[in-house]
Design a protein around this motif. Structure first.
Motif, PDB file in Angstrom:
ATOM      1  N   LYS A 280       0.776  -1.223  -0.081  1.00  0.00           N
ATOM      2  CA  LYS A 280       0.020  -0.004   0.067  1.00  0.00           C
ATOM      3  C   LYS A 280       0.845   1.374   0.017  1.00  0.00           C
ATOM      4  O   LYS A 280       0.382   2.274  -0.529  1.00  0.00           O
ATOM      5  N   LEU A 281       2.180   1.282   0.758  1.00  0.00           N
ATOM      6  CA  LEU A 281       2.891   2.286   0.736  1.00  0.00           C
ATOM      7  C   LEU A 281       3.294   2.621  -0.729  1.00  0.00           C
ATOM      8  O   LEU A 281       3.571   3.675  -1.164  1.00  0.00           O
ATOM      9  N   ILE A 282       3.963   1.472  -1.450  1.00  0.00           N
ATOM     10  CA  ILE A 282       4.659   1.819  -2.747  1.00  0.00           C
ATOM     11  C   ILE A 282       3.810   1.947  -3.790  1.00  0.00           C
ATOM     12  O   ILE A 282       3.897   2.568  -4.744  1.00  0.00           O
ATOM     13  N   ALA A 283       2.541   1.272  -3.901  1.00  0.00           N
ATOM     14  CA  ALA A 283       1.507   1.455  -5.020  1.00  0.00           C
ATOM     15  C   ALA A 283       1.349   2.804  -5.519  1.00  0.00           C
ATOM     16  O   ALA A 283       1.307   2.945  -6.804  1.00  0.00           O
ATOM     17  N   PRO A 284       1.100   3.731  -4.515  1.00  0.00           N
ATOM     18  CA  PRO A 284       0.737   4.955  -5.244  1.00  0.00           C
ATOM     19  C   PRO A 284       2.227   5.645  -5.919  1.00  0.00           C
ATOM     20  O   PRO A 284       1.943   6.355  -6.964  1.00  0.00           O
TER      21      PRO A 284
END
Length: 355
Positions: A280-284
């Motif tokens: 979730k941290l890296i996806a954006p």
């Protein structure tokens, strides 16, 4: 400040490679904050009280990262740790490892993460670099891929085929080893060097018959149903990746490197224990759907490895392999790109030294 650096293809390492082979999460999740807030606060207070005693010579740490992203940058753990010491962190993005190594060679970055191959070609081209710490790599995130309807069924069928990958990258060693395992030679394929960031769209459009690539490009193609994997890099004798630094920078800033390695080790341990939160941290940052990012995280290697005689021996074997295959003009001694045992002892925090 985050700077995006576009790849330059007629650079020192590209020209060097061509001469050898003809034709050649800015926002931190609540979970992470909750887990680390108190310890980070205590660390920062302690660091602030010792600013006058620090031996750090630089005021700006120039970090390089590849297009695939960097959890360290996304979570801003380095910024939080180094700000009380009066050190800023600036980031620059690169298409792949060879481009990152070129930037380090000309002094644009101090430290960056690459696979096992880029530092070998960089050292051979005269770059003043040193290996700082090793990174785990299970080989699951790299693959030799073809379109789903391709008549190519195995690595043995690559004879005479055009194969696309970035020369002097980790994919270079991967394809060499895979061909050898299949009873083929490097000269049996037609090599075309294209960075993953450019090759990705062309492959998805069916314009590339064989692609040696890795995540997140591979995961995206898989989720789109646009790829069939011939084999992954699992089981090959790669020693993994590394954080590489400019030689003089490493010699001048052992205390800074010790802090950076410590923070990298902490976040690696957290990420391994919290894969969904990590995704979730890296996806954006990657602009990828959550399911694609979760696939990337599920096969990511975790953990840092201290530079040891055994690891140096494994990296030397990779360098020797390139020379044996005619891709380096003369033998390369990777030991010349290493710090002394005393210098490694100075930069390795206890969590790394005890491994």
């Amino acid at each position: 400040m985050i700077t995006t650096v576009k790849p330059r293809y007629f650079n020192i390492f590209h020209r060097f490679t061509l001469s050898l082979v003809p034709g050649l999460l800015i926002a931190t999740s609540l979970t992470l904050v909750g887990c680390t807030q108190e310890s980070q606060k205590a660390t920062n207070q302690s660091a602030a009280s010792n600013v006058s005693d620090t031996k750090i010579k630089t005021k700006v740490l120039h970090m390089g990262y590849q297009q695939a992203g960097d959890l360290i940058r996304v979570t801003k753990v380095l910024e939080k740790r180094l700000e009380p010491l009066g050190v800023k962190v600036e980031w620059a993005q690169f298409a792949q490892g060879p481009q990152l190594m070129e930037a380090m060679n000309v002094g644009k970055i101090d430290l960056g993460s690459v696979g096992e191959t880029p530092p070998i070609f960089a050292q051979a081209a005269g770059a003043q670099i040193v290996y700082v710490v090793g990174k785990q790599n299970n080989g699951r995130k790299s693959a030799i891929a073809v379109p789903p309807d391709s008549p190519i069924k195995s690595v043995k069928d690559l004879k005479g085929q055009k194969v696309v990958f970035q020369k002097a990258s980790a994919s270079h060693y991967f394809i060499l080893r895979a061909l050898e395992d299949a009873g083929l030679k490097y000269s049996d394929i037609q090599v075309q060097s294209i960075p993953n960031v450019e090759a990705s769209s062309a492959f998805l459009e069916g314009k590339i018959p064989v692609w040696v690539t890795g995540d997140p490009h591979l995961a995206r193609a898989e989720k789109l149903g646009k790829v069939r994997i011939l084999r992954t890099a699992e089981g090959l004798d790669s020693p993994g990746g590394y954080y590489i630094a400019g030689k003089q920078f490493a010699i001048d800033n052992p205390e800074l490197l010790r802090i950076v390695i410590e923070e990298m080790d902490k976040i690696e341990r957290w990420a391994e224990a919290h894969p969904k939160e990590t995704a979730k941290l890296i996806a954006p940052e990657q602009k990828l759907p959550p399911d694609v990012m979760e696939l990337v995280i599920s096969r990511r290697g975790y953990g840092l490895t201290p530079i040891s005689p055994d690891l140096i021996k494994k990296q030397q074997r990779v360098a020797d392999y390139f020379h044996q295959n005619g891709l380096l003009p003369k033998p390369l001694n990777v030991q010349e790109a290493m710090l002394t045992p005393e210098q490694y002892a100075a930069i390795n925090p206890p969590s790394i030294s005890q491994k």
